[in-house]
Design an enzyme around this catalytic site. Structure first.
Site, PDB file in Angstrom:
ATOM      1  N   SER A   7     -11.058 -45.915 -20.821  1.00 49.73           N
ATOM      2  CA  SER A   7     -12.193 -45.778 -21.745  1.00 49.73           C
ATOM      3  C   SER A   7     -13.290 -46.734 -21.329  1.00 49.73           C
ATOM      4  O   SER A   7     -13.107 -47.958 -21.360  1.00 49.73           O
ATOM      5  CB  SER A   7     -11.755 -46.097 -23.172  1.00 49.73           C
ATOM      6  N   HIS A  32     -12.761 -41.584 -19.807  1.00 52.66           N
ATOM      7  CA  HIS A  32     -12.835 -41.376 -21.255  1.00 52.66           C
ATOM      8  C   HIS A  32     -14.133 -42.001 -21.775  1.00 52.66           C
ATOM      9  O   HIS A  32     -14.392 -43.189 -21.563  1.00 52.66           O
ATOM     10  CB  HIS A  32     -11.617 -42.016 -21.919  1.00 52.66           C
ATOM     11  N   ASP A  34     -16.454 -42.663 -25.103  1.00 52.46           N
ATOM     12  CA  ASP A  34     -16.437 -42.724 -26.570  1.00 52.46           C
ATOM     13  C   ASP A  34     -17.851 -42.630 -27.136  1.00 52.46           C
ATOM     14  O   ASP A  34     -18.670 -43.521 -26.925  1.00 52.46           O
ATOM     15  CB  ASP A  34     -15.786 -44.034 -27.014  1.00 52.46           C
ATOM     16  N   MET A  36     -20.104 -42.531 -30.438  1.00 55.07           N
ATOM     17  CA  MET A  36     -20.055 -42.912 -31.859  1.00 55.07           C
ATOM     18  C   MET A  36     -21.458 -42.899 -32.449  1.00 55.07           C
ATOM     19  O   MET A  36     -22.413 -43.293 -31.773  1.00 55.07           O
ATOM     20  CB  MET A  36     -19.467 -44.321 -32.000  1.00 55.07           C
ATOM     21  N   HIS A  65     -15.009 -38.074 -26.074  1.00 57.20           N
ATOM     22  CA  HIS A  65     -14.402 -38.218 -27.403  1.00 57.20           C
ATOM     23  C   HIS A  65     -15.518 -38.431 -28.428  1.00 57.20           C
ATOM     24  O   HIS A  65     -16.097 -39.515 -28.510  1.00 57.20           O
ATOM     25  CB  HIS A  65     -13.444 -39.424 -27.352  1.00 57.20           C
ATOM     26  N   MET A  67     -16.922 -39.159 -31.821  1.00 54.57           N
ATOM     27  CA  MET A  67     -16.638 -39.737 -33.148  1.00 54.57           C
ATOM     28  C   MET A  67     -17.950 -39.674 -33.919  1.00 54.57           C
ATOM     29  O   MET A  67     -18.595 -40.699 -34.169  1.00 54.57           O
ATOM     30  CB  MET A  67     -16.108 -41.158 -32.992  1.00 54.57           C
ATOM     31  N   MET A 138      -4.997 -40.685 -32.650  1.00 56.66           N
ATOM     32  CA  MET A 138      -5.532 -42.050 -32.657  1.00 56.66           C
ATOM     33  C   MET A 138      -4.437 -43.025 -33.084  1.00 56.66           C
ATOM     34  O   MET A 138      -3.770 -42.819 -34.100  1.00 56.66           O
ATOM     35  CB  MET A 138      -6.707 -42.170 -33.636  1.00 56.66           C
ATOM     36  N   GLY A 143     -13.476 -46.522 -33.691  1.00 57.04           N
ATOM     37  CA  GLY A 143     -14.690 -47.318 -33.872  1.00 57.04           C
ATOM     38  C   GLY A 143     -14.830 -48.458 -32.878  1.00 57.04           C
ATOM     39  O   GLY A 143     -15.935 -48.780 -32.464  1.00 57.04           O
ATOM     40  N   PHE A 144     -13.703 -49.040 -32.492  1.00 57.50           N
ATOM     41  CA  PHE A 144     -13.783 -50.221 -31.634  1.00 57.50           C
ATOM     42  C   PHE A 144     -12.620 -50.282 -30.655  1.00 57.50           C
ATOM     43  O   PHE A 144     -11.514 -49.841 -30.982  1.00 57.50           O
ATOM     44  CB  PHE A 144     -13.769 -51.500 -32.495  1.00 57.50           C
ATOM     45  N   GLY A 145     -12.896 -50.870 -29.497  1.00 56.45           N
ATOM     46  CA  GLY A 145     -11.826 -51.124 -28.542  1.00 56.45           C
ATOM     47  C   GLY A 145     -11.104 -52.416 -28.915  1.00 56.45           C
ATOM     48  O   GLY A 145     -11.523 -53.147 -29.822  1.00 56.45           O
ATOM     49  N   GLY A 146     -10.013 -52.678 -28.242  1.00 55.29           N
ATOM     50  CA  GLY A 146      -9.325 -53.955 -28.389  1.00 55.29           C
ATOM     51  C   GLY A 146      -8.519 -54.149 -29.665  1.00 55.29           C
ATOM     52  O   GLY A 146      -8.185 -55.281 -30.014  1.00 55.29           O
ATOM     53  N   ASP A 176      -4.823 -42.584 -28.016  1.00 53.23           N
ATOM     54  CA  ASP A 176      -5.993 -43.447 -27.819  1.00 53.23           C
ATOM     55  C   ASP A 176      -5.945 -44.613 -28.802  1.00 53.23           C
ATOM     56  O   ASP A 176      -5.941 -44.398 -30.018  1.00 53.23           O
ATOM     57  CB  ASP A 176      -7.263 -42.601 -28.045  1.00 53.23           C
ATOM     58  N   GLY A 198      -8.594 -48.703 -22.800  1.00 53.39           N
ATOM     59  CA  GLY A 198      -9.880 -49.378 -22.653  1.00 53.39           C
ATOM     60  C   GLY A 198      -9.687 -50.799 -22.173  1.00 53.39           C
ATOM     61  O   GLY A 198      -9.737 -51.085 -20.976  1.00 53.39           O
ATOM     62  N   SER A 199      -9.419 -51.697 -23.121  1.00 52.56           N
ATOM     63  CA  SER A 199      -9.301 -53.113 -22.753  1.00 52.56           C
ATOM     64  C   SER A 199      -8.150 -53.382 -21.788  1.00 52.56           C
ATOM     65  O   SER A 199      -8.292 -54.196 -20.878  1.00 52.56           O
ATOM     66  CB  SER A 199      -9.194 -53.986 -24.005  1.00 52.56           C
TER      67      SER A 199
HETATM   68  C1  DX5 Z   1     -11.736 -46.317 -30.259  1.00 52.12           C
HETATM   69  C2  DX5 Z   1     -11.928 -45.505 -29.009  1.00 52.12           C
HETATM   70  C3  DX5 Z   1     -11.036 -45.881 -27.904  1.00 52.12           C
HETATM   71  C4  DX5 Z   1     -11.164 -47.309 -27.402  1.00 52.12           C
HETATM   72  C5  DX5 Z   1      -9.813 -47.710 -26.929  1.00 52.12           C
HETATM   73  O1  DX5 Z   1     -12.366 -45.697 -31.308  1.00 52.12           O
HETATM   74  O2  DX5 Z   1     -11.710 -44.130 -29.270  1.00 52.12           O
HETATM   75  O3  DX5 Z   1     -11.144 -44.971 -26.811  1.00 52.12           O
HETATM   76  O4  DX5 Z   1     -12.085 -47.468 -26.365  1.00 52.12           O
HETATM   77  O5  DX5 Z   1      -9.842 -49.053 -26.596  1.00 52.12           O
HETATM   78  P1  DX5 Z   1      -8.505 -49.891 -26.427  1.00 52.12           P
HETATM   79  O6  DX5 Z   1      -7.712 -49.242 -25.326  1.00 52.12           O
HETATM   80  O7  DX5 Z   1      -9.000 -51.250 -26.068  1.00 52.12           O
HETATM   81  O8  DX5 Z   1      -7.778 -49.865 -27.729  1.00 52.12           O
HETATM   82 ZN    ZN Z   2     -11.632 -42.756 -27.500  1.00 53.74          ZN
END
Ligand code: DX5
Ligand code: ZN
Length: 217
Positions: A7, A32, A34, A36, A65, A67, A138, A143-146, A176, A198-199
């Site tokens: 991601s 991937h 994202d 938003m 993706h 959102m 999900m 909404g957020f990575g990490g 995800d 992602g992270s």
């Molecule tokens: C969150 C995103 C994810 C996000 C995943 O809403 O859909 O794709 O980037 O990040 P990690 O792998 O860090 O949880």
């Molecule tokens: Zn995603």
């Protein structure tokens, strides 16, 4: 063999081209992206012009993706911008609009997927199963990575795999949120085909090792 879709939300946006080009070197399968809108989720990220700019710099499939609220409004724009896979959330509109959006994506020659937030049960996917090429489960609140991986989503993943056996055996399952070297095997054991990271990918000292691990599952 499972696939990995890094991601780019966790990429270095100042060096986005470099980070996207490097995906090929590590053996990653998909990109991937994202999207938003600040309404469906409390964050704003990437939009149509950025997807369009990414398209010519990689041959990897773009896994977009969405959102966003009422995604049917924008599916055509994202397909034309270069998406190979377009995922929309079933919580983001009325069922008929979601069905119409899936048809519209297919008519434009793109693969169509639905996504389920953590609070949405597997059964909510039933009306869409035959129209999907992939279902995204999900494992964090979008909404957020990490964020931390929600292991309690695994029974839902397993249930969807069972439902798809009869309803649509060719349909892929994607996971995800919080996927890393420890949680990837758990996702695979419960039926996932594609793992978004992602992270865990972009902050890894050796992203190749994560790709290799996912490919071994
Ligand atoms: C969150 C995103 C994810 C996000 C995943 O809403 O859909 O794709 O980037 O990040 P990690 O792998 O860090 O949880
Ligand atoms: Zn995603």
């Amino acid at each position: 063999m499972a696939k990995i879709a890094p991601s780019i939300l966790s990429a270095d946006f100042v060096n986005l081209e470099r980070d996207i080009r490097s995906l090929k070197d590590t053996g990653a399968d998909w990109v991937h992206i994202d999207v938003m809108d600040g309404l469906f989720v409390p964050n704003i990220t990437i939009g149509i012009p950025v997807v369009k700019s990414i398209r010519p710099i990689t041959g990897l499939p773009l896994d977009v993706h969405l959102m966003i609220d009422r995604p049917i409004r924008y599916v055509e724009d994202f397909v034309r911008a270069g998406a190979d896979w377009l995922t929309l959330h079933i919580e983001a509109d009325q069922p008929q609009n979601t069905l119409d959006a899936l048809d519209r994506i297919h008519a434009l020659g793109c693969r169509a997927a639905i996504s389920l937030k953590p609070g949405t049960p597997a059964e909510a996917a039933i009306p869409y199963l035959s129209k999907c090429d992939m279902i995204l489960v999900m494992t964090v609140e979008p909404g957020f990575g990490g964020q931390k991986f929600m292991a309690n989503m695994m029974p839902k993943l397993k249930k969807l795999r069972t439902m798809l056996h009869t309803a649509n055996p060719g349909c892929l399952l994607e996971v995800d949120g919080g996927v890393d070297s420890a949680t990837a095997p758990v996702c695979r054991d419960n039926g996932a085909d594609v793992l978004v990271a992602g992270s865990a990918y972009f902050r890894a000292a050796d992203p190749r090792a994560l790709v290799k691990l996912v490919h071994s599952l």
